[in-house]
Design an enzyme around this catalytic site. Structure first.
Site, PDB file in Angstrom:
ATOM      1  N   LYS A  59      88.493  91.376 -19.824  1.00 25.94           N
ATOM      2  CA  LYS A  59      89.672  90.756 -19.227  1.00 25.94           C
ATOM      3  C   LYS A  59      89.354  89.386 -18.622  1.00 25.94           C
ATOM      4  O   LYS A  59      90.084  88.424 -18.832  1.00 25.94           O
ATOM      5  CB  LYS A  59      90.246  91.664 -18.123  1.00 25.94           C
ATOM      6  CG  LYS A  59      90.706  93.024 -18.624  1.00 25.94           C
ATOM      7  CD  LYS A  59      91.218  93.898 -17.495  1.00 25.94           C
ATOM      8  CE  LYS A  59      90.150  94.294 -16.490  1.00 25.94           C
ATOM      9  NZ  LYS A  59      89.095  95.170 -17.055  1.00 25.94           N
ATOM     10  N   THR A  60      88.267  89.335 -17.863  1.00 22.09           N
ATOM     11  CA  THR A  60      87.953  88.078 -17.184  1.00 22.09           C
ATOM     12  C   THR A  60      87.476  87.031 -18.189  1.00 22.09           C
ATOM     13  O   THR A  60      87.852  85.860 -18.108  1.00 22.09           O
ATOM     14  CB  THR A  60      86.903  88.330 -16.074  1.00 22.09           C
ATOM     15  OG1 THR A  60      87.415  89.336 -15.203  1.00 22.09           O
ATOM     16  CG2 THR A  60      86.623  87.074 -15.280  1.00 22.09           C
ATOM     17  N   ASP A  90      85.164  96.116 -18.194  1.00 22.14           N
ATOM     18  CA  ASP A  90      84.206  95.613 -19.189  1.00 22.14           C
ATOM     19  C   ASP A  90      84.776  95.419 -20.595  1.00 22.14           C
ATOM     20  O   ASP A  90      84.024  95.124 -21.522  1.00 22.14           O
ATOM     21  CB  ASP A  90      82.955  96.514 -19.286  1.00 22.14           C
ATOM     22  CG  ASP A  90      81.974  96.227 -18.154  1.00 22.14           C
ATOM     23  OD1 ASP A  90      82.119  95.170 -17.509  1.00 22.14           O
ATOM     24  OD2 ASP A  90      81.079  97.048 -17.926  1.00 22.14           O
ATOM     25  N   HIS A 100      89.487  98.682 -11.107  1.00 18.93           N
ATOM     26  CA  HIS A 100      90.618  99.564 -11.360  1.00 18.93           C
ATOM     27  C   HIS A 100      91.472  99.783 -10.110  1.00 18.93           C
ATOM     28  O   HIS A 100      92.704  99.739 -10.168  1.00 18.93           O
ATOM     29  CB  HIS A 100      90.090 100.897 -11.885  1.00 18.93           C
ATOM     30  CG  HIS A 100      91.159 101.890 -12.139  1.00 18.93           C
ATOM     31  ND1 HIS A 100      92.150 101.689 -13.080  1.00 18.93           N
ATOM     32  CD2 HIS A 100      91.426 103.077 -11.552  1.00 18.93           C
ATOM     33  CE1 HIS A 100      92.963 102.720 -13.064  1.00 18.93           C
ATOM     34  NE2 HIS A 100      92.552 103.577 -12.153  1.00 18.93           N
TER      35      HIS A 100
HETATM   36  P1  GDP Z   1      86.294  92.857 -17.573  1.00 16.72           P
HETATM   37  O1  GDP Z   1      85.609  93.854 -16.702  1.00 16.72           O
HETATM   38  O2  GDP Z   1      87.347  93.498 -18.406  1.00 16.72           O
HETATM   39  O3  GDP Z   1      86.805  91.653 -16.832  1.00 16.72           O
HETATM   40  O4  GDP Z   1      85.200  92.329 -18.627  1.00 16.72           O
HETATM   41  P2  GDP Z   1      84.331  90.990 -18.650  1.00 16.72           P
HETATM   42  O5  GDP Z   1      85.158  89.821 -19.024  1.00 16.72           O
HETATM   43  O6  GDP Z   1      83.567  90.896 -17.369  1.00 16.72           O
HETATM   44  O7  GDP Z   1      83.354  91.290 -19.879  1.00 16.72           O
HETATM   45  C1  GDP Z   1      82.504  92.412 -19.899  1.00 16.72           C
HETATM   46  C2  GDP Z   1      81.356  92.189 -20.870  1.00 16.72           C
HETATM   47  O8  GDP Z   1      81.849  92.089 -22.187  1.00 16.72           O
HETATM   48  C3  GDP Z   1      80.586  90.902 -20.590  1.00 16.72           C
HETATM   49  O9  GDP Z   1      79.222  91.144 -20.813  1.00 16.72           O
HETATM   50  C4  GDP Z   1      81.142  89.946 -21.633  1.00 16.72           C
HETATM   51  O10 GDP Z   1      80.253  88.938 -21.991  1.00 16.72           O
HETATM   52  C5  GDP Z   1      81.430  90.878 -22.788  1.00 16.72           C
HETATM   53  N1  GDP Z   1      82.508  90.339 -23.633  1.00 16.72           N
HETATM   54  C6  GDP Z   1      83.715  89.912 -23.186  1.00 16.72           C
HETATM   55  N2  GDP Z   1      84.472  89.464 -24.207  1.00 16.72           N
HETATM   56  C7  GDP Z   1      83.739  89.630 -25.320  1.00 16.72           C
HETATM   57  C8  GDP Z   1      83.963  89.354 -26.707  1.00 16.72           C
HETATM   58  O11 GDP Z   1      85.008  88.840 -27.105  1.00 16.72           O
HETATM   59  N3  GDP Z   1      82.955  89.657 -27.565  1.00 16.72           N
HETATM   60  C9  GDP Z   1      81.788  90.206 -27.165  1.00 16.72           C
HETATM   61  N4  GDP Z   1      80.887  90.474 -28.084  1.00 16.72           N
HETATM   62  N5  GDP Z   1      81.542  90.484 -25.865  1.00 16.72           N
HETATM   63  C10 GDP Z   1      82.484  90.191 -24.957  1.00 16.72           C
HETATM   64 MG    MG Z   2      86.823  91.285 -14.757  1.00 11.02          MG
END
Ligand code: GDP
Ligand code: MG
Length: 390
Positions: free
Chosen positions: A24-25, A21, A86
């Site tokens: 990354k994606t 979260d 993870h």
């Molecule tokens: P991952 O699990 O690392 O792949 O994370 P995700 O890309 O799925 O993002 C997790 C959450 O964080 C989602 O609700 C995104 O919309 C939010 N998010 C991701 N990047 C940003 C950002 O640059 N700014 C904000 N405010 N939220 C973000």
């Molecule tokens: Mg992801």
């Protein structure tokens, strides 16, 4: 018909790492979006849900959960991996399935370092990823003072793992705002990519060695035959070359070669490719097998190794291991049981680095210097390097 892949720029493999979260994606999607809008760029935009669901893998019912996207900067062609969970990081990184030449560590500026952030840095160090660029993500939502603290904390974490945290690029970005087209945050992604282009050096590729590719995935293309995919570890391969499939005990001919869905006539070390194999049955080949130039490798099962036994704090065991211990060994893409002999020392405590002799349950291609992971009950308990093949 599909346009052929033309190698005009050096190719590197990178990927996003970091706590769930932290974005990354979202960042992966944003990178493809920003680059797809660069003039003359060879990048197609890949939307968030096409990366996160990794639809191809899901359809094939394969549980490795690794999404590859490709993009080009002005100077390089990148294959980028993003993984949903993870456990996928642990598995793909330690087995070398994600052969990263460099990594983008994604840290939420709102949350700072979390357990998986630290574990991925540790894993990266163990598998020989020498360069990490930090994306301090969600900078749109954080305040500057807190983000400064997070930056300090990340630099310390990198230094603690031998990365030279003072020199590492730390770029404040917002994947989410860049995806929405916000100019300021689009520029932040450009800055991150410039940092990757300049900070991650082009690795040495062993293109002159005999061809070898660990099999990551096997699929069938109706009417054409069996296809194996993976990253070429060394050497080159062309359509028409004879290859041996170690593990399947068969020799065949490569009748087709593709990268990211585009035909190519020659693949080399570092490329992510799909090989079409003549006359090989779908169920004769599995993840963990190795495709190689015939006669260039002899699979073996006994070897000595230097092994670091992870401490409980690093997610490893709380208790020592002893001679007779039989965990799983992840070697390249193979997952094979092995018995450990610790010699005179007889036991190894969490946190120790020890020499051991290993006898695997079956023969696999082994060579001095090859890295591997030791897993037990779904977690990594050790990381090692092959010493001598016996
Ligand atoms: P991952 O699990 O690392 O792949 O994370 P995700 O890309 O799925 O993002 C997790 C959450 O964080 C989602 O609700 C995104 O919309 C939010 N998010 C991701 N990047 C940003 C950002 O640059 N700014 C904000 N405010 N939220 C973000
Ligand atoms: Mg992801």
């Amino acid at each position: 018909s599909k346009t052929a892949y033309v190698r005009t720029k050096p190719h590197l493999n990178i990927g996003t790492m970091g706590h769930v979260d932290h974005g990354k994606t979202t960042l992966t999607a944003a990178i493809t979006k920003v680059l797809s809008e660069r003039s003359g760029g060879g990048t197609s935009y890949v939307a968030f849900d096409r990366i996160d669901r990794a639809p191809e893998e899901a359809r094939r019912g394969i549980t490795i959960n690794i999404a590859h996207v490709e993009y080009e900067t002005d100077t390089r062609h990148y294959a980028h991996v993003d993984m949903p969970g993870h456990a996928d990081y642990v598995k793909n990184m330690v087995t070398g399935a994600a052969q990263l030449d460099g990594a983008i560590l994604v840290v939420s500026a709102l949350d700072g370092i979390m357990p998986q952030t630290a574990e991925h840095v540790l894993l990266a160090r163990q598998v020989g990823v020498d360069h990490i660029v930090v994306a301090l993500n969600k900078a749109d939502a954080g305040d500057d003072e807190l983000t400064d603290l997070v930056e300090l904390e990340v630099r310390e974490l990198l230094t603690a793992h031998g990365y030279g945290g003072d020199a590492a690029p730390v770029v404040r970005v917002s994947g989410l705002r860049a995806l929405e087209g916000d100019p300021r945050w689009t520029a932040s992604i450009e800055a991150l990519l410039d940092a990757v282009d300049t900070y991650v050096p082009m690795p040495v590729r062993y293109v002159d060695a005999p061809f070898l590719m660990p099999v990551e995935n096997v699929l069938t293309i109706t009417g054409r035959g069996t296809v194996v995919t993976g990253a070429v570890e060394r050497g080159t391969v062309r359509v028409g070359d004879r290859v041996e499939v170690l593990g399947a005990g068969t020799e065949t001919v490569v009748t087709g070669l593709e990268t990211f869905g585009r035909p190519m006539d020659r693949a080399q070390a570092g490329d992510n490719v799909a090989l079409l194999l003549r006359g090989v049955a779908r169920d004769a080949v599995r993840r963990g097998h190795v495709v190689a130039e015939p006669g260039s490798v002899v699979p073996r099962r006994r070897f000595t190794a230097r092994v670091y036994v992870l401490s409980a704090r690093e997610g490893g065991r709380a208790t020592p291991v002893a001679t007779g211990y039989r965990p799983q060994f992840y070697i390249r893409t193979a997952d094979v049981v092995g018995a450990v002999d610790l010699g005179e020392a007889a036991v190894a405590r969490p946190g120790d680095t020890v020499t051991m002799t290993v006898e695997l349950g079956r023969d696999v291609p082994l060579e001095p210097g090859l890295g591997f992971a030791i897993r037990e009950g779904g977690r990594t308990v050790g990381a090692g390097t092959v010493g001598e093949v016996l």
